[in-house]
Design a protein around this motif. Structure first.
Motif, PDB file in Angstrom:
ATOM      1  N   SER A 129       0.848  -1.200   0.000  1.00  0.00           N
ATOM      2  CA  SER A 129       0.000   0.000   0.000  1.00  0.00           C
ATOM      3  C   SER A 129       0.881   1.246   0.000  1.00  0.00           C
ATOM      4  O   SER A 129       2.033   1.223   0.438  1.00  0.00           O
ATOM      5  CB  SER A 129      -0.913   0.012   1.233  1.00  0.00           C
ATOM      6  N   ASP A 130       0.336   2.345  -0.501  1.00  0.00           N
ATOM      7  CA  ASP A 130       1.075   3.610  -0.531  1.00  0.00           C
ATOM      8  C   ASP A 130       1.513   4.013   0.877  1.00  0.00           C
ATOM      9  O   ASP A 130       2.660   4.396   1.102  1.00  0.00           O
ATOM     10  CB  ASP A 130       0.229   4.730  -1.139  1.00  0.00           C
ATOM     11  N   ARG A 131       0.588   3.916   1.819  1.00  0.00           N
ATOM     12  CA  ARG A 131       0.876   4.313   3.202  1.00  0.00           C
ATOM     13  C   ARG A 131       1.947   3.414   3.811  1.00  0.00           C
ATOM     14  O   ARG A 131       2.876   3.903   4.461  1.00  0.00           O
ATOM     15  CB  ARG A 131      -0.407   4.243   4.030  1.00  0.00           C
ATOM     16  N   GLY A 132       1.809   2.112   3.642  1.00  0.00           N
ATOM     17  CA  GLY A 132       2.764   1.167   4.217  1.00  0.00           C
ATOM     18  C   GLY A 132       4.159   1.326   3.638  1.00  0.00           C
ATOM     19  O   GLY A 132       5.159   1.296   4.363  1.00  0.00           O
ATOM     20  N   ARG A 133       4.221   1.497   2.334  1.00  0.00           N
ATOM     21  CA  ARG A 133       5.519   1.675   1.661  1.00  0.00           C
ATOM     22  C   ARG A 133       6.184   2.967   2.120  1.00  0.00           C
ATOM     23  O   ARG A 133       7.366   2.983   2.484  1.00  0.00           O
ATOM     24  CB  ARG A 133       5.319   1.676   0.141  1.00  0.00           C
ATOM     25  N   ALA A 134       5.419   4.059   2.151  1.00  0.00           N
ATOM     26  CA  ALA A 134       5.967   5.362   2.548  1.00  0.00           C
ATOM     27  C   ALA A 134       6.458   5.333   3.998  1.00  0.00           C
ATOM     28  O   ALA A 134       7.537   5.866   4.301  1.00  0.00           O
ATOM     29  CB  ALA A 134       4.914   6.453   2.359  1.00  0.00           C
ATOM     30  N   ALA A 135       5.694   4.715   4.879  1.00  0.00           N
ATOM     31  CA  ALA A 135       6.086   4.657   6.293  1.00  0.00           C
ATOM     32  C   ALA A 135       7.373   3.862   6.467  1.00  0.00           C
ATOM     33  O   ALA A 135       8.260   4.265   7.231  1.00  0.00           O
ATOM     34  CB  ALA A 135       4.965   4.044   7.117  1.00  0.00           C
ATOM     35  N   ASP A 156      10.030  -7.652  -5.627  1.00  0.00           N
ATOM     36  CA  ASP A 156      11.127  -8.213  -4.829  1.00  0.00           C
ATOM     37  C   ASP A 156      11.722  -7.165  -3.893  1.00  0.00           C
ATOM     38  O   ASP A 156      12.066  -7.459  -2.748  1.00  0.00           O
ATOM     39  CB  ASP A 156      12.203  -8.844  -5.711  1.00  0.00           C
ATOM     40  N   ASN A 157      11.808  -5.912  -4.348  1.00  0.00           N
ATOM     41  CA  ASN A 157      12.319  -4.855  -3.480  1.00  0.00           C
ATOM     42  C   ASN A 157      11.312  -4.461  -2.405  1.00  0.00           C
ATOM     43  O   ASN A 157      11.703  -4.063  -1.306  1.00  0.00           O
ATOM     44  CB  ASN A 157      12.752  -3.637  -4.294  1.00  0.00           C
ATOM     45  N   LEU A 158      10.026  -4.576  -2.705  1.00  0.00           N
ATOM     46  CA  LEU A 158       9.020  -4.336  -1.665  1.00  0.00           C
ATOM     47  C   LEU A 158       9.180  -5.354  -0.538  1.00  0.00           C
ATOM     48  O   LEU A 158       9.123  -4.998   0.648  1.00  0.00           O
ATOM     49  CB  LEU A 158       7.605  -4.406  -2.249  1.00  0.00           C
ATOM     50  N   ALA A 159       9.391  -6.616  -0.911  1.00  0.00           N
ATOM     51  CA  ALA A 159       9.595  -7.656   0.105  1.00  0.00           C
ATOM     52  C   ALA A 159      10.860  -7.368   0.921  1.00  0.00           C
ATOM     53  O   ALA A 159      10.882  -7.552   2.140  1.00  0.00           O
ATOM     54  CB  ALA A 159       9.682  -9.030  -0.552  1.00  0.00           C
ATOM     55  N   ARG A 160      11.901  -6.893   0.258  1.00  0.00           N
ATOM     56  CA  ARG A 160      13.142  -6.553   0.970  1.00  0.00           C
ATOM     57  C   ARG A 160      12.941  -5.345   1.890  1.00  0.00           C
ATOM     58  O   ARG A 160      13.491  -5.301   2.992  1.00  0.00           O
ATOM     59  CB  ARG A 160      14.261  -6.284  -0.035  1.00  0.00           C
ATOM     60  N   LEU A 161      12.166  -4.366   1.424  1.00  0.00           N
ATOM     61  CA  LEU A 161      11.861  -3.212   2.274  1.00  0.00           C
ATOM     62  C   LEU A 161      11.129  -3.651   3.537  1.00  0.00           C
ATOM     63  O   LEU A 161      11.430  -3.179   4.642  1.00  0.00           O
ATOM     64  CB  LEU A 161      10.995  -2.194   1.524  1.00  0.00           C
ATOM     65  N   ASP A 162      10.174  -4.544   3.369  1.00  0.00           N
ATOM     66  CA  ASP A 162       9.422  -5.042   4.513  1.00  0.00           C
ATOM     67  C   ASP A 162      10.347  -5.796   5.472  1.00  0.00           C
ATOM     68  O   ASP A 162      10.296  -5.596   6.687  1.00  0.00           O
ATOM     69  CB  ASP A 162       8.279  -5.935   4.043  1.00  0.00           C
ATOM     70  N   ALA A 163      11.210  -6.647   4.933  1.00  0.00           N
ATOM     71  CA  ALA A 163      12.151  -7.404   5.766  1.00  0.00           C
ATOM     72  C   ALA A 163      13.094  -6.454   6.505  1.00  0.00           C
ATOM     73  O   ALA A 163      13.367  -6.637   7.700  1.00  0.00           O
ATOM     74  CB  ALA A 163      12.937  -8.392   4.914  1.00  0.00           C
ATOM     75  N   ALA A 164      13.595  -5.439   5.825  1.00  0.00           N
ATOM     76  CA  ALA A 164      14.502  -4.469   6.446  1.00  0.00           C
ATOM     77  C   ALA A 164      13.782  -3.707   7.560  1.00  0.00           C
ATOM     78  O   ALA A 164      14.348  -3.477   8.635  1.00  0.00           O
ATOM     79  CB  ALA A 164      15.043  -3.500   5.401  1.00  0.00           C
ATOM     80  N   TYR A 165      12.540  -3.326   7.294  1.00  0.00           N
ATOM     81  CA  TYR A 165      11.752  -2.599   8.289  1.00  0.00           C
ATOM     82  C   TYR A 165      11.601  -3.408   9.576  1.00  0.00           C
ATOM     83  O   TYR A 165      11.868  -2.916  10.671  1.00  0.00           O
ATOM     84  CB  TYR A 165      10.381  -2.250   7.704  1.00  0.00           C
ATOM     85  N   TRP A 166      11.181  -4.676   9.444  1.00  0.00           N
ATOM     86  CA  TRP A 166      10.960  -5.502  10.632  1.00  0.00           C
ATOM     87  C   TRP A 166      12.274  -5.870  11.311  1.00  0.00           C
ATOM     88  O   TRP A 166      12.337  -5.972  12.537  1.00  0.00           O
ATOM     89  CB  TRP A 166      10.113  -6.721  10.294  1.00  0.00           C
ATOM     90  N   ASP A 167      13.338  -6.027  10.542  1.00  0.00           N
ATOM     91  CA  ASP A 167      14.656  -6.269  11.133  1.00  0.00           C
ATOM     92  C   ASP A 167      15.057  -5.077  12.003  1.00  0.00           C
ATOM     93  O   ASP A 167      15.507  -5.253  13.146  1.00  0.00           O
ATOM     94  CB  ASP A 167      15.691  -6.509  10.024  1.00  0.00           C
ATOM     95  N   LEU A 168      14.880  -3.877  11.490  1.00  0.00           N
ATOM     96  CA  LEU A 168      15.235  -2.688  12.254  1.00  0.00           C
ATOM     97  C   LEU A 168      14.328  -2.519  13.468  1.00  0.00           C
ATOM     98  O   LEU A 168      14.790  -2.141  14.550  1.00  0.00           O
ATOM     99  CB  LEU A 168      15.177  -1.439  11.360  1.00  0.00           C
ATOM    100  N   ARG A 169      13.041  -2.798  13.315  1.00  0.00           N
ATOM    101  CA  ARG A 169      12.121  -2.731  14.462  1.00  0.00           C
ATOM    102  C   ARG A 169      12.597  -3.671  15.569  1.00  0.00           C
ATOM    103  O   ARG A 169      12.629  -3.294  16.742  1.00  0.00           O
ATOM    104  CB  ARG A 169      10.687  -3.094  14.054  1.00  0.00           C
ATOM    105  N   ARG A 170      12.949  -4.918  15.194  1.00  0.00           N
ATOM    106  CA  ARG A 170      13.427  -5.894  16.192  1.00  0.00           C
ATOM    107  C   ARG A 170      14.694  -5.390  16.881  1.00  0.00           C
ATOM    108  O   ARG A 170      14.825  -5.489  18.101  1.00  0.00           O
ATOM    109  CB  ARG A 170      13.697  -7.246  15.533  1.00  0.00           C
TER     110      ARG A 170
END
Length: 193
Positions: free
Chosen positions: A39-45, A85-99
């Motif tokens: 989503s636009d919001r999720g990607r931007a955040a 594929d980059n969206l999936a990597r962005l999500d993985a990076a986001y949750w890695d940093l959150r952890r």
């Protein structure tokens, strides 16, 4: 693993090994943006969070995001949408940093300027057990005194090392006195941190 619960659940007790409950308790602190990365919001955040600090860029690097500064600026300006594929990597990076941020914050909060903090240990749920087979179990509240031990638990959680979490949990419950074995399986762990 500590425990005389050789046939745990035989009479209907409901819970998890202490190490798993400890990991689950820490994991429950990892919260973040609920909107999906598509989503636009999720990607931007996610992009804002990851590009706000050097640690975010390191998380993107760990996740395999290797794009030019120009591409990253286009993503941030919402001029270009990253490939799947980059969206999936962005999500993985986001949750890695959150952890990683939760782990660092939790260690600081557990220490609490040398005062420690309270952790609530909830025994197994016995509601499905016949009264004659139930044990007198109570919630225990402990003050974190040995930050090194609890920091080891946080590190083991970060490394997904259940064996180390189990070893740490065995040390933690030894401080509960003679009934420590009662807490080798739990329904949950609550954190004042």
């Amino acid at each position: 693993m500590a425990g005389r619960w050789m046939d745990f659940g035989l009479y209907g007790a409901n819970g998890a090994p202490g190490a798993e409950a400890l990991g689950t308790g820490i994991e429950s602190m990892v919260t973040g943006i609920a909107s999906p990365v598509e989503s636009d919001r999720g990607r931007a955040a996610r992009l804002r969070y990851l590009t706000a600090t050097d640690a975010g860029y390191e998380a993107m690097d760990r996740a395999g995001i290797h794009v030019s500064p120009r591409t990253l600026i286009a993503w941030l300006a919402d001029e270009v949408i990253p490939r799947r594929d980059n969206l999936a990597r962005l999500d993985a990076a986001y949750w890695d940093l959150r952890r990683r941020n939760v782990a660092a914050d939790l260690k600081r909060r557990l220490h609490n300027g040398g005062r420690g903090t309270r952790v609530e240990i909830n025994p197994v749920n016995q509601s499905a057990i016949d009264r004659k087979h139930q044990h007198d179990l109570s919630t225990r509240s402990v003050n974190v005194r040995d930050l090194g031990l609890w920091a080891r638990a946080v590190d083991a959680w970060m490394d997904d090392d259940l064996e180390e979490l189990d070893a740490v949990w065995d040390e933690i419950i030894e401080d509960l006195g003679s009934d420590y074995d009662t807490y080798s399986n739990l329904s949950s762990i609550g954190w004042a941190a």
